[in-house]
Design an enzyme around this catalytic site. Structure first.
Site, mmCIF file in Angstrom:
data_model
loop_
_atom_site.group_PDB
_atom_site.id
_atom_site.type_symbol
_atom_site.label_atom_id
_atom_site.label_comp_id
_atom_site.label_asym_id
_atom_site.label_seq_id
_atom_site.Cartn_x
_atom_site.Cartn_y
_atom_site.Cartn_z
ATOM 1 C CG ASN A 28 -1.552 1.235 1.355
ATOM 2 O OD1 ASN A 28 -1.945 2.150 0.469
ATOM 3 N ND2 ASN A 28 -2.427 1.612 2.524
ATOM 4 C CD GLU A 50 -3.068 5.696 6.368
ATOM 5 O OE1 GLU A 50 -2.965 5.842 5.297
ATOM 6 O OE2 GLU A 50 -2.041 5.138 7.320
ATOM 7 N N GLY A 56 1.926 2.368 10.427
ATOM 8 C CA GLY A 56 2.986 3.455 10.381
ATOM 9 C C GLY A 56 3.618 3.849 11.757
ATOM 10 C CE LYS A 72 -0.138 3.427 4.481
ATOM 11 N NZ LYS A 72 -0.151 3.549 6.093
ATOM 12 C CG HIS A 99 -5.877 2.166 4.805
ATOM 13 N ND1 HIS A 99 -5.225 3.097 5.499
ATOM 14 C CD2 HIS A 99 -4.665 1.160 4.793
ATOM 15 C CE1 HIS A 99 -4.166 2.523 6.201
ATOM 16 N NE2 HIS A 99 -3.804 1.526 5.610
ATOM 17 C CD GLU A 109 -3.646 -2.215 6.977
ATOM 18 O OE1 GLU A 109 -2.751 -2.633 6.658
ATOM 19 O OE2 GLU A 109 -4.235 -1.321 6.844
ATOM 20 C CB SER A 162 4.774 -1.646 11.759
ATOM 21 O OG SER A 162 4.381 -0.549 11.943
HETATM 22 P P1 PGA Z 1 2.563 0.308 7.462
HETATM 23 O O1 PGA Z 1 1.438 0.524 6.669
HETATM 24 O O2 PGA Z 1 3.148 -0.874 6.976
HETATM 25 O O3 PGA Z 1 3.499 1.408 7.098
HETATM 26 O O4 PGA Z 1 2.454 0.188 8.981
HETATM 27 C C1 PGA Z 1 0.355 -0.641 6.743
HETATM 28 C C2 PGA Z 1 -0.815 -0.052 5.977
HETATM 29 O O5 PGA Z 1 -1.329 1.039 6.404
HETATM 30 O O6 PGA Z 1 -1.671 -0.730 5.123
#
Ligand code: PGA
Length: 251
Positions: free
Chosen positions: A9, A97, A173, A11, A95, A167, A213
């Site tokens: 992803n 976010e 993140g 982003k 997601h 998630e 992460s």
């Molecule tokens: P990250 O993001 O691996 O940077 O924690 C995962 C995601 O948001 O899908």
């Protein structure tokens, strides 16, 4: 029995030219690594060049969002048909976010999931609890509610094209990864909810990824968990070397 899916992803990262260069570099790194599906979910502006660049390779391209209407007065949005016409195969929906910054709710997530499936896209549906919800001990309830509402009116047949990404919001993140036990347990909870909705066979076949992460160091252990069928990877998917290591771990 279940095939692992390793999905990046990206982003809101990389321009179209950076996308082309990245995928050109990634192709030889993952060539022949056919024991998992490999997906890069890129920003909307980069989808066309990503599809073009990935042609003939084992890298599939996904979007990060899709609108629920067929077409119409939705300024700034992208329809499922537009994605399909471009050659996009996957789409991330729900997601955290998008839920946090763009007022996405389980109801709009459900509408997007249905629109994407009807158009023939494969959906990566994201669910996950907040830190305070885990602290309150209500993780399973949250995952149950999200999974049930997000999949409302999705048929057992359509579930073949649904991947669920567990998630935990507190792990995204943050560098704070769920432990193997936490990831396995929560992915198991999601699978149990799918079993409740669609029966054991569909649940056994549904791919449930872990995301939050996941990186080159922790991926091997996470991917060994019985209920973890791959990863949705943010930060570590932006570097060919790290993403390559995660794909290797899935072989
Ligand atoms: P990250 O993001 O691996 O940077 O924690 C995962 C995601 O948001 O899908």
């Amino acid at each position: 029995m279940r095939r692992l899916v390793i999905a990046g992803n990206w982003k809101m990262n990389k321009t179209p030219s950076e996308t082309k260069a990245f995928l050109e570099a990634l192709k030889p790194v993952v060539a022949g690594k056919d024991n998992c599906d490999i997906v890069c979910c890129v920003p909307a502006t980069n989808l066309a060049i990503a599809v073009e660049t990935a042609k003939g390779s084992n890298i599939k391209i996904g979007a990060q969002n899709v609108h629920f209407a067929k077409s119409g007065a939705y300024t700034g949005e992208t329809s499922a048909d537009m994605l399909v016409d471009l050659g996009v195969e996957y789409v991330i929906i729900g997601h955290s976010e998008r839920r946090q910054y763009f007022a996405e709710t389980d109801e709009t997530v459900n509408a997007r999931v249905k629109a994407a499936l009807e158009a023939g896209l494969k959906v990566i549906l994201c669910v996950g609890e907040l830190e305070k919800e885990r602290d309150q001990g209500i993780t399973a309830e949250i995952l149950g509610k999200q999974t049930k509402v997000d999949l409302l009116d999705v048929t057992a047949e359509q579930m073949k094209n649904v991947i669920i990404a567990y998630e935990p919001v507190w792990a995204i993140g943050t560098g704070k990864t769920a432990t193997n036990e936490q990831a396995d347990e929560a992915c198991g909870v999601v699978r149990a909810v799918v079993a409740e909705l669609y029966g054991k066979r569909v649940a056994d076949e549904t791919i449930v990824q872990y995301g939050g992460s996941m990186n080159a160091k922790n991926c091997a252990d996470l991917l060994k968990c019985e209920n973890v069928d791959g990863g949705l990877i943010g930060g570590a998917s932006l570097k060919t070397e790290d993403f390559g290591i995660i794909v290797d771990a899935a072989q």
